[in-house]
Design an enzyme around this catalytic site. Structure first.
Site, mmCIF file in Angstrom:
data_model
loop_
_atom_site.group_PDB
_atom_site.id
_atom_site.type_symbol
_atom_site.label_atom_id
_atom_site.label_comp_id
_atom_site.label_asym_id
_atom_site.label_seq_id
_atom_site.Cartn_x
_atom_site.Cartn_y
_atom_site.Cartn_z
ATOM 1 N N CYS A 129 -24.654 -35.905 19.867
ATOM 2 C CA CYS A 129 -25.124 -35.793 18.466
ATOM 3 C C CYS A 129 -24.498 -36.839 17.549
ATOM 4 O O CYS A 129 -24.920 -36.999 16.412
ATOM 5 C CB CYS A 129 -24.866 -34.390 17.936
ATOM 6 N N HIS A 271 -24.549 -34.838 10.286
ATOM 7 C CA HIS A 271 -25.341 -34.372 11.427
ATOM 8 C C HIS A 271 -25.728 -32.930 11.159
ATOM 9 O O HIS A 271 -24.889 -32.094 10.804
ATOM 10 C CB HIS A 271 -24.533 -34.493 12.716
ATOM 11 N N ASN A 301 -31.473 -28.382 14.748
ATOM 12 C CA ASN A 301 -30.565 -29.475 15.133
ATOM 13 C C ASN A 301 -31.333 -30.385 16.087
ATOM 14 O O ASN A 301 -31.654 -29.976 17.206
ATOM 15 C CB ASN A 301 -29.326 -28.856 15.800
HETATM 16 O O1 UT7 Z 1 -24.321 -30.744 17.466
HETATM 17 C C1 UT7 Z 1 -23.331 -29.771 17.637
HETATM 18 C C2 UT7 Z 1 -24.172 -28.665 18.030
HETATM 19 N N1 UT7 Z 1 -23.677 -27.363 18.051
HETATM 20 C C3 UT7 Z 1 -23.527 -26.570 17.001
HETATM 21 O O2 UT7 Z 1 -23.586 -26.952 15.868
HETATM 22 C C4 UT7 Z 1 -23.253 -25.140 17.291
HETATM 23 C C5 UT7 Z 1 -22.035 -24.649 16.636
HETATM 24 N N2 UT7 Z 1 -21.938 -23.196 16.805
HETATM 25 C C6 UT7 Z 1 -22.719 -22.364 16.118
HETATM 26 O O3 UT7 Z 1 -23.532 -22.782 15.306
HETATM 27 C C7 UT7 Z 1 -22.518 -20.903 16.329
HETATM 28 O O4 UT7 Z 1 -21.390 -20.688 17.160
HETATM 29 C C8 UT7 Z 1 -23.747 -20.226 16.952
HETATM 30 C C9 UT7 Z 1 -24.890 -20.226 15.961
HETATM 31 C C10 UT7 Z 1 -24.160 -20.924 18.239
HETATM 32 C C11 UT7 Z 1 -23.440 -18.778 17.265
HETATM 33 O O5 UT7 Z 1 -23.001 -18.112 16.087
HETATM 34 P P1 UT7 Z 1 -21.676 -17.238 16.127
HETATM 35 O O6 UT7 Z 1 -21.523 -16.665 14.782
HETATM 36 O O7 UT7 Z 1 -20.570 -18.097 16.658
HETATM 37 O O8 UT7 Z 1 -22.080 -16.110 17.118
HETATM 38 P P2 UT7 Z 1 -21.383 -15.669 18.489
HETATM 39 O O9 UT7 Z 1 -21.666 -16.669 19.565
HETATM 40 O O10 UT7 Z 1 -19.963 -15.289 18.242
HETATM 41 O O11 UT7 Z 1 -22.163 -14.372 18.794
HETATM 42 C C12 UT7 Z 1 -22.068 -13.227 17.932
HETATM 43 C C13 UT7 Z 1 -22.993 -12.173 18.488
HETATM 44 C C14 UT7 Z 1 -22.826 -11.944 19.976
HETATM 45 O O12 UT7 Z 1 -23.017 -10.570 20.247
HETATM 46 P P3 UT7 Z 1 -21.750 -9.617 20.455
HETATM 47 O O13 UT7 Z 1 -21.016 -10.160 21.643
HETATM 48 O O14 UT7 Z 1 -20.957 -9.707 19.190
HETATM 49 O O15 UT7 Z 1 -22.373 -8.289 20.680
HETATM 50 C C15 UT7 Z 1 -23.951 -12.737 20.589
HETATM 51 O O16 UT7 Z 1 -24.376 -12.209 21.830
HETATM 52 O O17 UT7 Z 1 -24.340 -12.589 18.296
HETATM 53 C C16 UT7 Z 1 -25.024 -12.552 19.557
HETATM 54 N N3 UT7 Z 1 -26.025 -13.592 19.573
HETATM 55 C C17 UT7 Z 1 -27.235 -13.421 19.052
HETATM 56 N N4 UT7 Z 1 -27.821 -12.373 18.452
HETATM 57 C C18 UT7 Z 1 -29.090 -12.528 18.012
HETATM 58 C C19 UT7 Z 1 -25.921 -14.849 20.049
HETATM 59 N N5 UT7 Z 1 -27.072 -15.514 19.867
HETATM 60 C C20 UT7 Z 1 -27.913 -14.649 19.242
HETATM 61 C C21 UT7 Z 1 -29.228 -14.747 18.777
HETATM 62 N N6 UT7 Z 1 -29.772 -13.672 18.169
HETATM 63 N N7 UT7 Z 1 -29.952 -15.875 18.889
#
Ligand code: UT7
Length: 362
Positions: A129, A271, A301
């Site tokens: 990215c 980005h 993204n």
């Molecule tokens: O170019 C660089 C590219 N990458 C990025 O910019 C990504 C950076 N990271 C992020 O943007 C965030 O970490 C994410 C958006 C990917 C995830 O958000 P988060 O607040 O870190 O969520 P998490 O991974 O801690 O997940 C929280 C909960 C989990 O459930 P439990 O374990 O708390 O029950 C996940 O299973 O949300 C769940 N979850 C979802 N729920 C609904 C994960 N993805 C989803 C989804 N819909 N799409």
């Protein structure tokens, strides 16, 4: 009497600056909303908007590839520079991508040929990215060295080809698209001149963002390579923390090099990773959030395409005074990060919106 006659070497003249003189973007027509994703994944519009700020994204159709998007964006950038054809108009074509058409050869020579630029130097830049910022720095170096006078730099990615459609954590984030700029040799005081750069990497964390199989470390073997290893994997929370820290640090470094204060920045083009990341970086730099481009709301993204697409979208919608001060900063797999400053260009032709159809801003 010349200095050479006096026995002194001639004083070198300042190298030319890279000046942005063309801008364009392209998104494939197929729009995927959060509700579309919720029909096949365990997710919903509210979760996606709250956690990422994303409302929709565009994806290619089967049979399309990254070069198809790069050619469209490149053509528009050349058009807006008032120089749409002729193999003498561009000396080098750089394509920043994580999703090249093929493992071998690079995608850039094909893009150059399809734009009528066969004969120009053409190569890909792989910095995930951060690729577009690395591509700009490479092109600026070619111009400063006198190797090229005009360079087309494209950021193009089709993450839909590497993200597992069943992976709800990643399928909601990424979209396909391409953005491009034309850089020409010019003067550092002209509108559009690119300022100093900051680039960095830390390969100790290569596994934070990765497609495990497909390269020389792990060739795909039918029946043995797992589905997960063939697809994009990301440790989201760690990426999030690193993105905020690295982008803010790198932005500060480049502002120091340019002699600018954060308050001098008129437009901040980070980005487009996640709205919360963008706002955290802006807050950290004490930049008003209104100055931060947030194109990701409608396109997600788009990897290496995200910064030039956001610039093309801004150019198409909002009059920006030539000479306004811009800060670009990016973070991606590798890990890699990078920033640069520039001033808003005086383009010779309008930039059309990077959409084929209707305005898709949610
Ligand atoms: O170019 C660089 C590219 N990458 C990025 O910019 C990504 C950076 N990271 C992020 O943007 C965030 O970490 C994410 C958006 C990917 C995830 O958000 P988060 O607040 O870190 O969520 P998490 O991974 O801690 O997940 C929280 C909960 C989990 O459930 P439990 O374990 O708390 O029950 C996940 O299973 O949300 C769940 N979850 C979802 N729920 C609904 C994960 N993805 C989803 C989804 N819909 N799409």
């Amino acid at each position: 009497m010349s200095s050479a006659v006096a026995g002194r070497p001639p004083v070198p003249s300042a190298p030319p600056a890279a000046v942005l003189c063309g801008l364009g973007g392209w998104l494939p027509p197929r729009l995927v909303t959060n509700d579309d994703l919720a029909e096949r994944l365990d997710t919903d519009d509210t979760w996606i908007r709250t956690r990422t700020g994303i409302g929709s994204r565009h994806t290619i159709e089967p049979g399309q590839a990254t070069s198809d998007l790069a050619v469209e964006a490149g053509r528009r950038a050349l058009d807006s520079s008032g120089d749409s054809s002729g193999d003498s108009s561009v000396d080098a074509v750089v394509v920043a991508t994580t999703t090249p058409d093929r493992t071998c050869p690079a995608t850039a020579p094909l893009v150059a040929a399809r734009l009528g630029l066969a004969g120009a130097a053409a190569f890909d830049v792989a910095a995930v990215c951060t690729g577009f910022v690395y591509g700009l720095a490479t092109a600026a170096g070619l111009i400063a060295a006198g190797t090229a006078r005009r360079v087309l730099v494209t950021g193009a990615d089709t993450y839909s080809t590497i993200v597992d459609p069943a992976d709800r954590a990643n399928a909601i984030i990424f979209g396909d698209g391409a953005g491009a700029v034309v850089l020409r040799a010019g003067h550092p005081d002209e509108p559009g001149a690119l300022g100093p750069f900051d680039l960095g990497s830390d390969g100790a964390h290569e596994d934070m963002i990765m497609v495990a199989a497909g390269g020389s470390r792990s060739r795909p073997e039918p029946g043995r390579t797992s589905r997960a290893d063939l697809h994009f994997a990301m440790r989201g929370k760690e990426v999030y923390r690193n993105a905020v820290t690295r982008m803010a640090e790198s932005a500060r470094t480049v502002l120091d090099r340019a002699g600018w204060k954060p308050a001098d920045v008129d437009l901040f083009a980070p980005h487009q990773a996640n709205l919360r990341i963008l706002h955290s970086v802006a807050d950290d730099l004490e930049l008003p959030r209104e100055r931060c481009l947030t194109h990701l709301r409608s396109v997600g993204n788009t990897g290496a395409a995200s910064i030039p697409l956001a610039l093309a979208d801004t150019a198409a919608r909002t009059p920006v005074e030539p000479g306004s001060r811009l800060l670009l900063t990016a973070f991606g797999g590798g890990l890699t990060w990078g920033s640069c400053v520039l001033t808003w260009p005086a383009l010779s032709a309008p930039v059309p919106p990077p959409y084929q159809g209707e305005d898709t801003t949610p």
